[in-house]
Write a protein that holds these residues in place. Structure first.
Motif, PDB file in Angstrom:
ATOM      1  N   ALA A 153       3.453  -2.039  18.763  1.00 48.31           N
ATOM      2  CA  ALA A 153       2.974  -3.193  18.016  1.00 48.31           C
ATOM      3  C   ALA A 153       3.259  -4.474  18.768  1.00 48.31           C
ATOM      4  CB  ALA A 153       3.643  -3.245  16.650  1.00 48.31           C
ATOM      5  N   GLU A 154       2.552  -5.513  18.329  1.00 49.89           N
ATOM      6  CA  GLU A 154       2.884  -6.874  18.767  1.00 49.89           C
ATOM      7  C   GLU A 154       3.521  -7.588  17.588  1.00 49.89           C
ATOM      8  OE1 GLU A 154      -0.418  -9.325  20.071  1.00 49.89           O
ATOM      9  OE2 GLU A 154       0.890 -11.075  20.397  1.00 49.89           O
ATOM     10  N   GLY A 155       4.659  -8.203  17.815  1.00 52.80           N
ATOM     11  CA  GLY A 155       5.316  -8.998  16.771  1.00 52.80           C
ATOM     12  C   GLY A 155       4.723 -10.394  16.758  1.00 52.80           C
ATOM     13  N   VAL A 170       6.552  -9.165  22.112  1.00 52.17           N
ATOM     14  CA  VAL A 170       6.606 -10.460  21.439  1.00 52.17           C
ATOM     15  C   VAL A 170       6.090 -11.515  22.411  1.00 52.17           C
ATOM     16  CG1 VAL A 170       8.515  -9.927  19.857  1.00 52.17           C
ATOM     17  CG2 VAL A 170       9.027 -10.896  22.109  1.00 52.17           C
ATOM     18  N   ASN A 171       5.606 -12.611  21.855  1.00 53.22           N
ATOM     19  CA  ASN A 171       5.070 -13.681  22.685  1.00 53.22           C
ATOM     20  C   ASN A 171       6.190 -14.588  23.163  1.00 53.22           C
ATOM     21  OD1 ASN A 171       1.941 -13.448  22.306  1.00 53.22           O
ATOM     22  ND2 ASN A 171       2.853 -13.109  20.288  1.00 53.22           N
ATOM     23  N   LEU A 172       6.150 -14.916  24.430  1.00 52.93           N
ATOM     24  CA  LEU A 172       7.153 -15.805  25.002  1.00 52.93           C
ATOM     25  C   LEU A 172       6.441 -17.051  25.517  1.00 52.93           C
ATOM     26  CD1 LEU A 172      10.210 -15.086  25.298  1.00 52.93           C
ATOM     27  CD2 LEU A 172       9.784 -14.770  27.726  1.00 52.93           C
ATOM     28  N   PHE A 195       7.294  -8.750  26.932  1.00 57.73           N
ATOM     29  CA  PHE A 195       7.058 -10.162  26.673  1.00 57.73           C
ATOM     30  C   PHE A 195       5.633 -10.509  27.081  1.00 57.73           C
ATOM     31  CE2 PHE A 195      11.848 -11.042  27.325  1.00 57.73           C
ATOM     32  CZ  PHE A 195      12.091 -10.795  25.988  1.00 57.73           C
ATOM     33  N   GLU A 196       4.891 -11.128  26.150  1.00 59.99           N
ATOM     34  CA  GLU A 196       3.525 -11.558  26.436  1.00 59.99           C
ATOM     35  C   GLU A 196       3.539 -13.010  26.895  1.00 59.99           C
ATOM     36  OE1 GLU A 196       0.733 -10.744  23.334  1.00 59.99           O
ATOM     37  OE2 GLU A 196       1.393  -8.667  23.095  1.00 59.99           O
ATOM     38  N   LEU A 197       2.926 -13.258  28.038  1.00 58.00           N
ATOM     39  CA  LEU A 197       2.860 -14.616  28.592  1.00 58.00           C
ATOM     40  C   LEU A 197       1.408 -14.996  28.783  1.00 58.00           C
ATOM     41  CD1 LEU A 197       5.455 -13.943  31.425  1.00 58.00           C
ATOM     42  CD2 LEU A 197       5.899 -15.299  29.381  1.00 58.00           C
ATOM     43  N   LEU A 226       0.061 -10.062  30.362  1.00 57.28           N
ATOM     44  CA  LEU A 226      -0.658 -11.328  30.436  1.00 57.28           C
ATOM     45  C   LEU A 226      -1.584 -11.415  29.228  1.00 57.28           C
ATOM     46  CD1 LEU A 226      -1.111 -13.865  32.036  1.00 57.28           C
ATOM     47  CD2 LEU A 226      -2.741 -12.643  33.464  1.00 57.28           C
ATOM     48  N   ASP A 227      -1.279 -12.378  28.339  1.00 55.75           N
ATOM     49  CA  ASP A 227      -1.987 -12.551  27.069  1.00 55.75           C
ATOM     50  C   ASP A 227      -3.229 -13.420  27.266  1.00 55.75           C
ATOM     51  OD1 ASP A 227      -2.421 -12.380  24.366  1.00 55.75           O
ATOM     52  OD2 ASP A 227      -0.572 -13.387  23.777  1.00 55.75           O
ATOM     53  N   ASP A 228      -4.214 -13.269  26.371  1.00 56.92           N
ATOM     54  CA  ASP A 228      -5.420 -14.105  26.390  1.00 56.92           C
ATOM     55  C   ASP A 228      -6.089 -14.081  27.760  1.00 56.92           C
ATOM     56  OD1 ASP A 228      -4.456 -14.681  23.885  1.00 56.92           O
ATOM     57  OD2 ASP A 228      -3.813 -16.713  24.369  1.00 56.92           O
ATOM     58  N   LEU A 264      -2.541  -6.225  31.003  1.00 61.63           N
ATOM     59  CA  LEU A 264      -3.398  -7.393  30.784  1.00 61.63           C
ATOM     60  C   LEU A 264      -4.051  -7.247  29.420  1.00 61.63           C
ATOM     61  CD1 LEU A 264      -5.203  -7.281  34.287  1.00 61.63           C
ATOM     62  CD2 LEU A 264      -3.150  -8.578  33.681  1.00 61.63           C
ATOM     63  N   LYS A 265      -4.052  -8.332  28.637  1.00 61.05           N
ATOM     64  CA  LYS A 265      -4.659  -8.295  27.304  1.00 61.05           C
ATOM     65  C   LYS A 265      -5.920  -9.151  27.291  1.00 61.05           C
ATOM     66  CE  LYS A 265      -2.052  -7.770  23.740  1.00 61.05           C
ATOM     67  NZ  LYS A 265      -1.126  -7.999  22.603  1.00 61.05           N
ATOM     68  N   ILE A 266      -7.073  -8.489  27.144  1.00 54.01           N
ATOM     69  CA  ILE A 266      -8.352  -9.212  27.144  1.00 54.01           C
ATOM     70  C   ILE A 266      -8.438 -10.081  25.901  1.00 54.01           C
ATOM     71  CG2 ILE A 266     -10.873  -9.000  27.209  1.00 54.01           C
ATOM     72  CD1 ILE A 266     -10.491  -6.127  28.203  1.00 54.01           C
ATOM     73  N   ALA A 268      -7.346  -4.442  24.749  1.00 52.53           N
ATOM     74  CA  ALA A 268      -8.307  -5.367  24.149  1.00 52.53           C
ATOM     75  C   ALA A 268      -7.734  -5.924  22.854  1.00 52.53           C
ATOM     76  CB  ALA A 268      -9.618  -4.641  23.873  1.00 52.53           C
ATOM     77  N   GLU A 269      -7.766  -7.250  22.693  1.00 53.18           N
ATOM     78  CA  GLU A 269      -7.313  -7.846  21.437  1.00 53.18           C
ATOM     79  C   GLU A 269      -8.509  -8.162  20.550  1.00 53.18           C
ATOM     80  OE1 GLU A 269      -4.130 -10.943  22.561  1.00 53.18           O
ATOM     81  OE2 GLU A 269      -5.986 -12.040  22.828  1.00 53.18           O
ATOM     82  N   GLY A 270      -8.273  -8.206  19.266  1.00 61.14           N
ATOM     83  CA  GLY A 270      -9.308  -8.645  18.338  1.00 61.14           C
ATOM     84  C   GLY A 270     -10.456  -7.669  18.170  1.00 61.14           C
TER      85      GLY A 270
HETATM   86 MG    MG Z   1       0.092 -12.175  22.053  1.00 69.21          MG
END
Ligand code: MG
Ligand code: C2E
Ligand code: MG
Ligand code: MG
Length: 288
Positions: free
Chosen positions: A58-60, A117-119, A149-151, A179-181, A200-202, A236-238
């Motif tokens: 999961a992502e917090g 988690v997002n940093l 950690f998502e950056l 790598l987020d977004d 990598l997160k699209i 893939a996000e969203g």
């Molecule tokens: Mg994130």
């Protein structure tokens, strides 16, 4: 001198840096109260392995349970927290909550492979970052191979040497980075290859267009190919529809997150999903 060389050297916060965020300034004192009164909650959005359909983690995502205003989403207070430096204590709260929840998950006999988690890049400006995280890892006996950690690209690639040094040092503790977004900013491919970033997160903005927009479709295909050739995990996000999922699966995307599976949910609901599985949104709608 030695201190400057270590993990995360200290940089003074520049409050003038983001004048366009001024509208949020009014909530700064409330944010300080929120930290004191422990008004934050960490929600979890399941991360699914596309091939097997299993929840791998999961992502917090932080929420603020305001006594009068109700649930406040991060976009409404994270920019203020970043500008004022309050993201430093808030960020530690997030990591300790994730550690505590990981402990509870293990105690209930369940297991997950990844918890992210997002940093924020501002957190690297705290010279105690690595020491504090090390302390939290010990306190909650966190298996760092699970922690990620998502950056964002702006955090990584605006040539902040102390961010890169911080990442390297946190990586020596066994922590993973993603790598987020991905796709929304500027990536330096050589740096992407050099830094210990495993996934990598699209960004959702591309995923939401894959069925309707040729550009988005080509961008997503290119991002997946890039991840494959750099030997990185691609997420893939969203993801909101079965069609989007099928597209992503066809082009070799490894993992997915999105409302199709689940919105971010409180810890108890996430544990329920771990135990009982999820139902795809459209399928559950079809059986109603
Ligand atoms: Mg994130
Ligand atoms: P993010 O890290 O890119 O997180 C993904 C956001 O997309 C989350 O919004 C999530 O609820 C939303 N989302 C996920 N799947 C879908 C979908 O299928 N459809 C739609 N429409 N949205 C979806 P959220 O929770 O509001 O968080 C927004 C941003 O706030 C996050 O973006 C992240 O940048 C930041 N954030 C959240 N928690 C934290 C935190 O603990 N620390 C820091 N520094 N930033 C955080
Ligand atoms: Mg994102
Ligand atoms: Mg985002």
């Amino acid at each position: 001198k030695a201190k400057e060389k270590s993990c995360c050297s200290y940089v003074i916060f520049d409050r003038q840096e983001h004048p366009k965020d001024q509208s949020h300034i009014a909530i700064e004192p409330e944010l300080i109260n929120a930290i004191r009164r422990n008004e934050f909650e960490l929600f979890y959005q399941p991360r699914i392995d596309i091939a097997s359909g299993n929840i791998i983690g999961a992502e917090g995502l932080i929420r603020w349970r305001h006594p009068e205003k109700g649930l406040i989403y991060p976009d409404a207070f994270i920019p203020t927290a970043e500008r004022t430096g309050l993201i430093v204590p808030i960020g530690y709260w997030v990591i300790q909550q994730a550690g505590q929840d990981l402990q509870r998950i293990a105690a209930s006999g369940l297991s997950i492979e990844r918890l992210s988690v997002n940093l924020s890049f501002r957190q690297f400006q705290d010279s105690y970052l690595c020491r504090t995280i090390q302390r939290l890892i010990n306190k909650y006996t966190i298996d760092t191979s699970i922690l990620e950690f998502e950056l964002t690209e702006s955090a990584l690639f605006n040539n902040e040497v102390h961010v890169q040094e911080g990442i390297e040092e946190l990586h020596t503790l066994g922590i993973n980075f993603s790598l987020d977004d991905f796709g929304t900013g500027y990536s330096s491919f050589s740096l992407l290859q050099k830094l210990p970033i495993s996934s990598l997160k699209i960004d959702r903005s591309f995923v939401s267009g894959v069925m309707t927009n040729t550009d988005d479709r080509e961008i997503v295909k290119a991002l997946i190919r890039l991840a494959h050739s750099l030997n990185k995990e691609i997420i893939a996000e969203g993801v909101e529809t079965k069609q989007q999922l099928n597209f992503l699966s066809r082009y070799g995307c490894h993992q997915a997150q999105g409302y199709l599976y689940s919105k971010p949910i409180p810890y108890e609901e996430f544990v329920y999903l771990l135990e009982h599985g999820y139902q795809l949104k459209e399928e559950s709608a079809a059986t109603q």
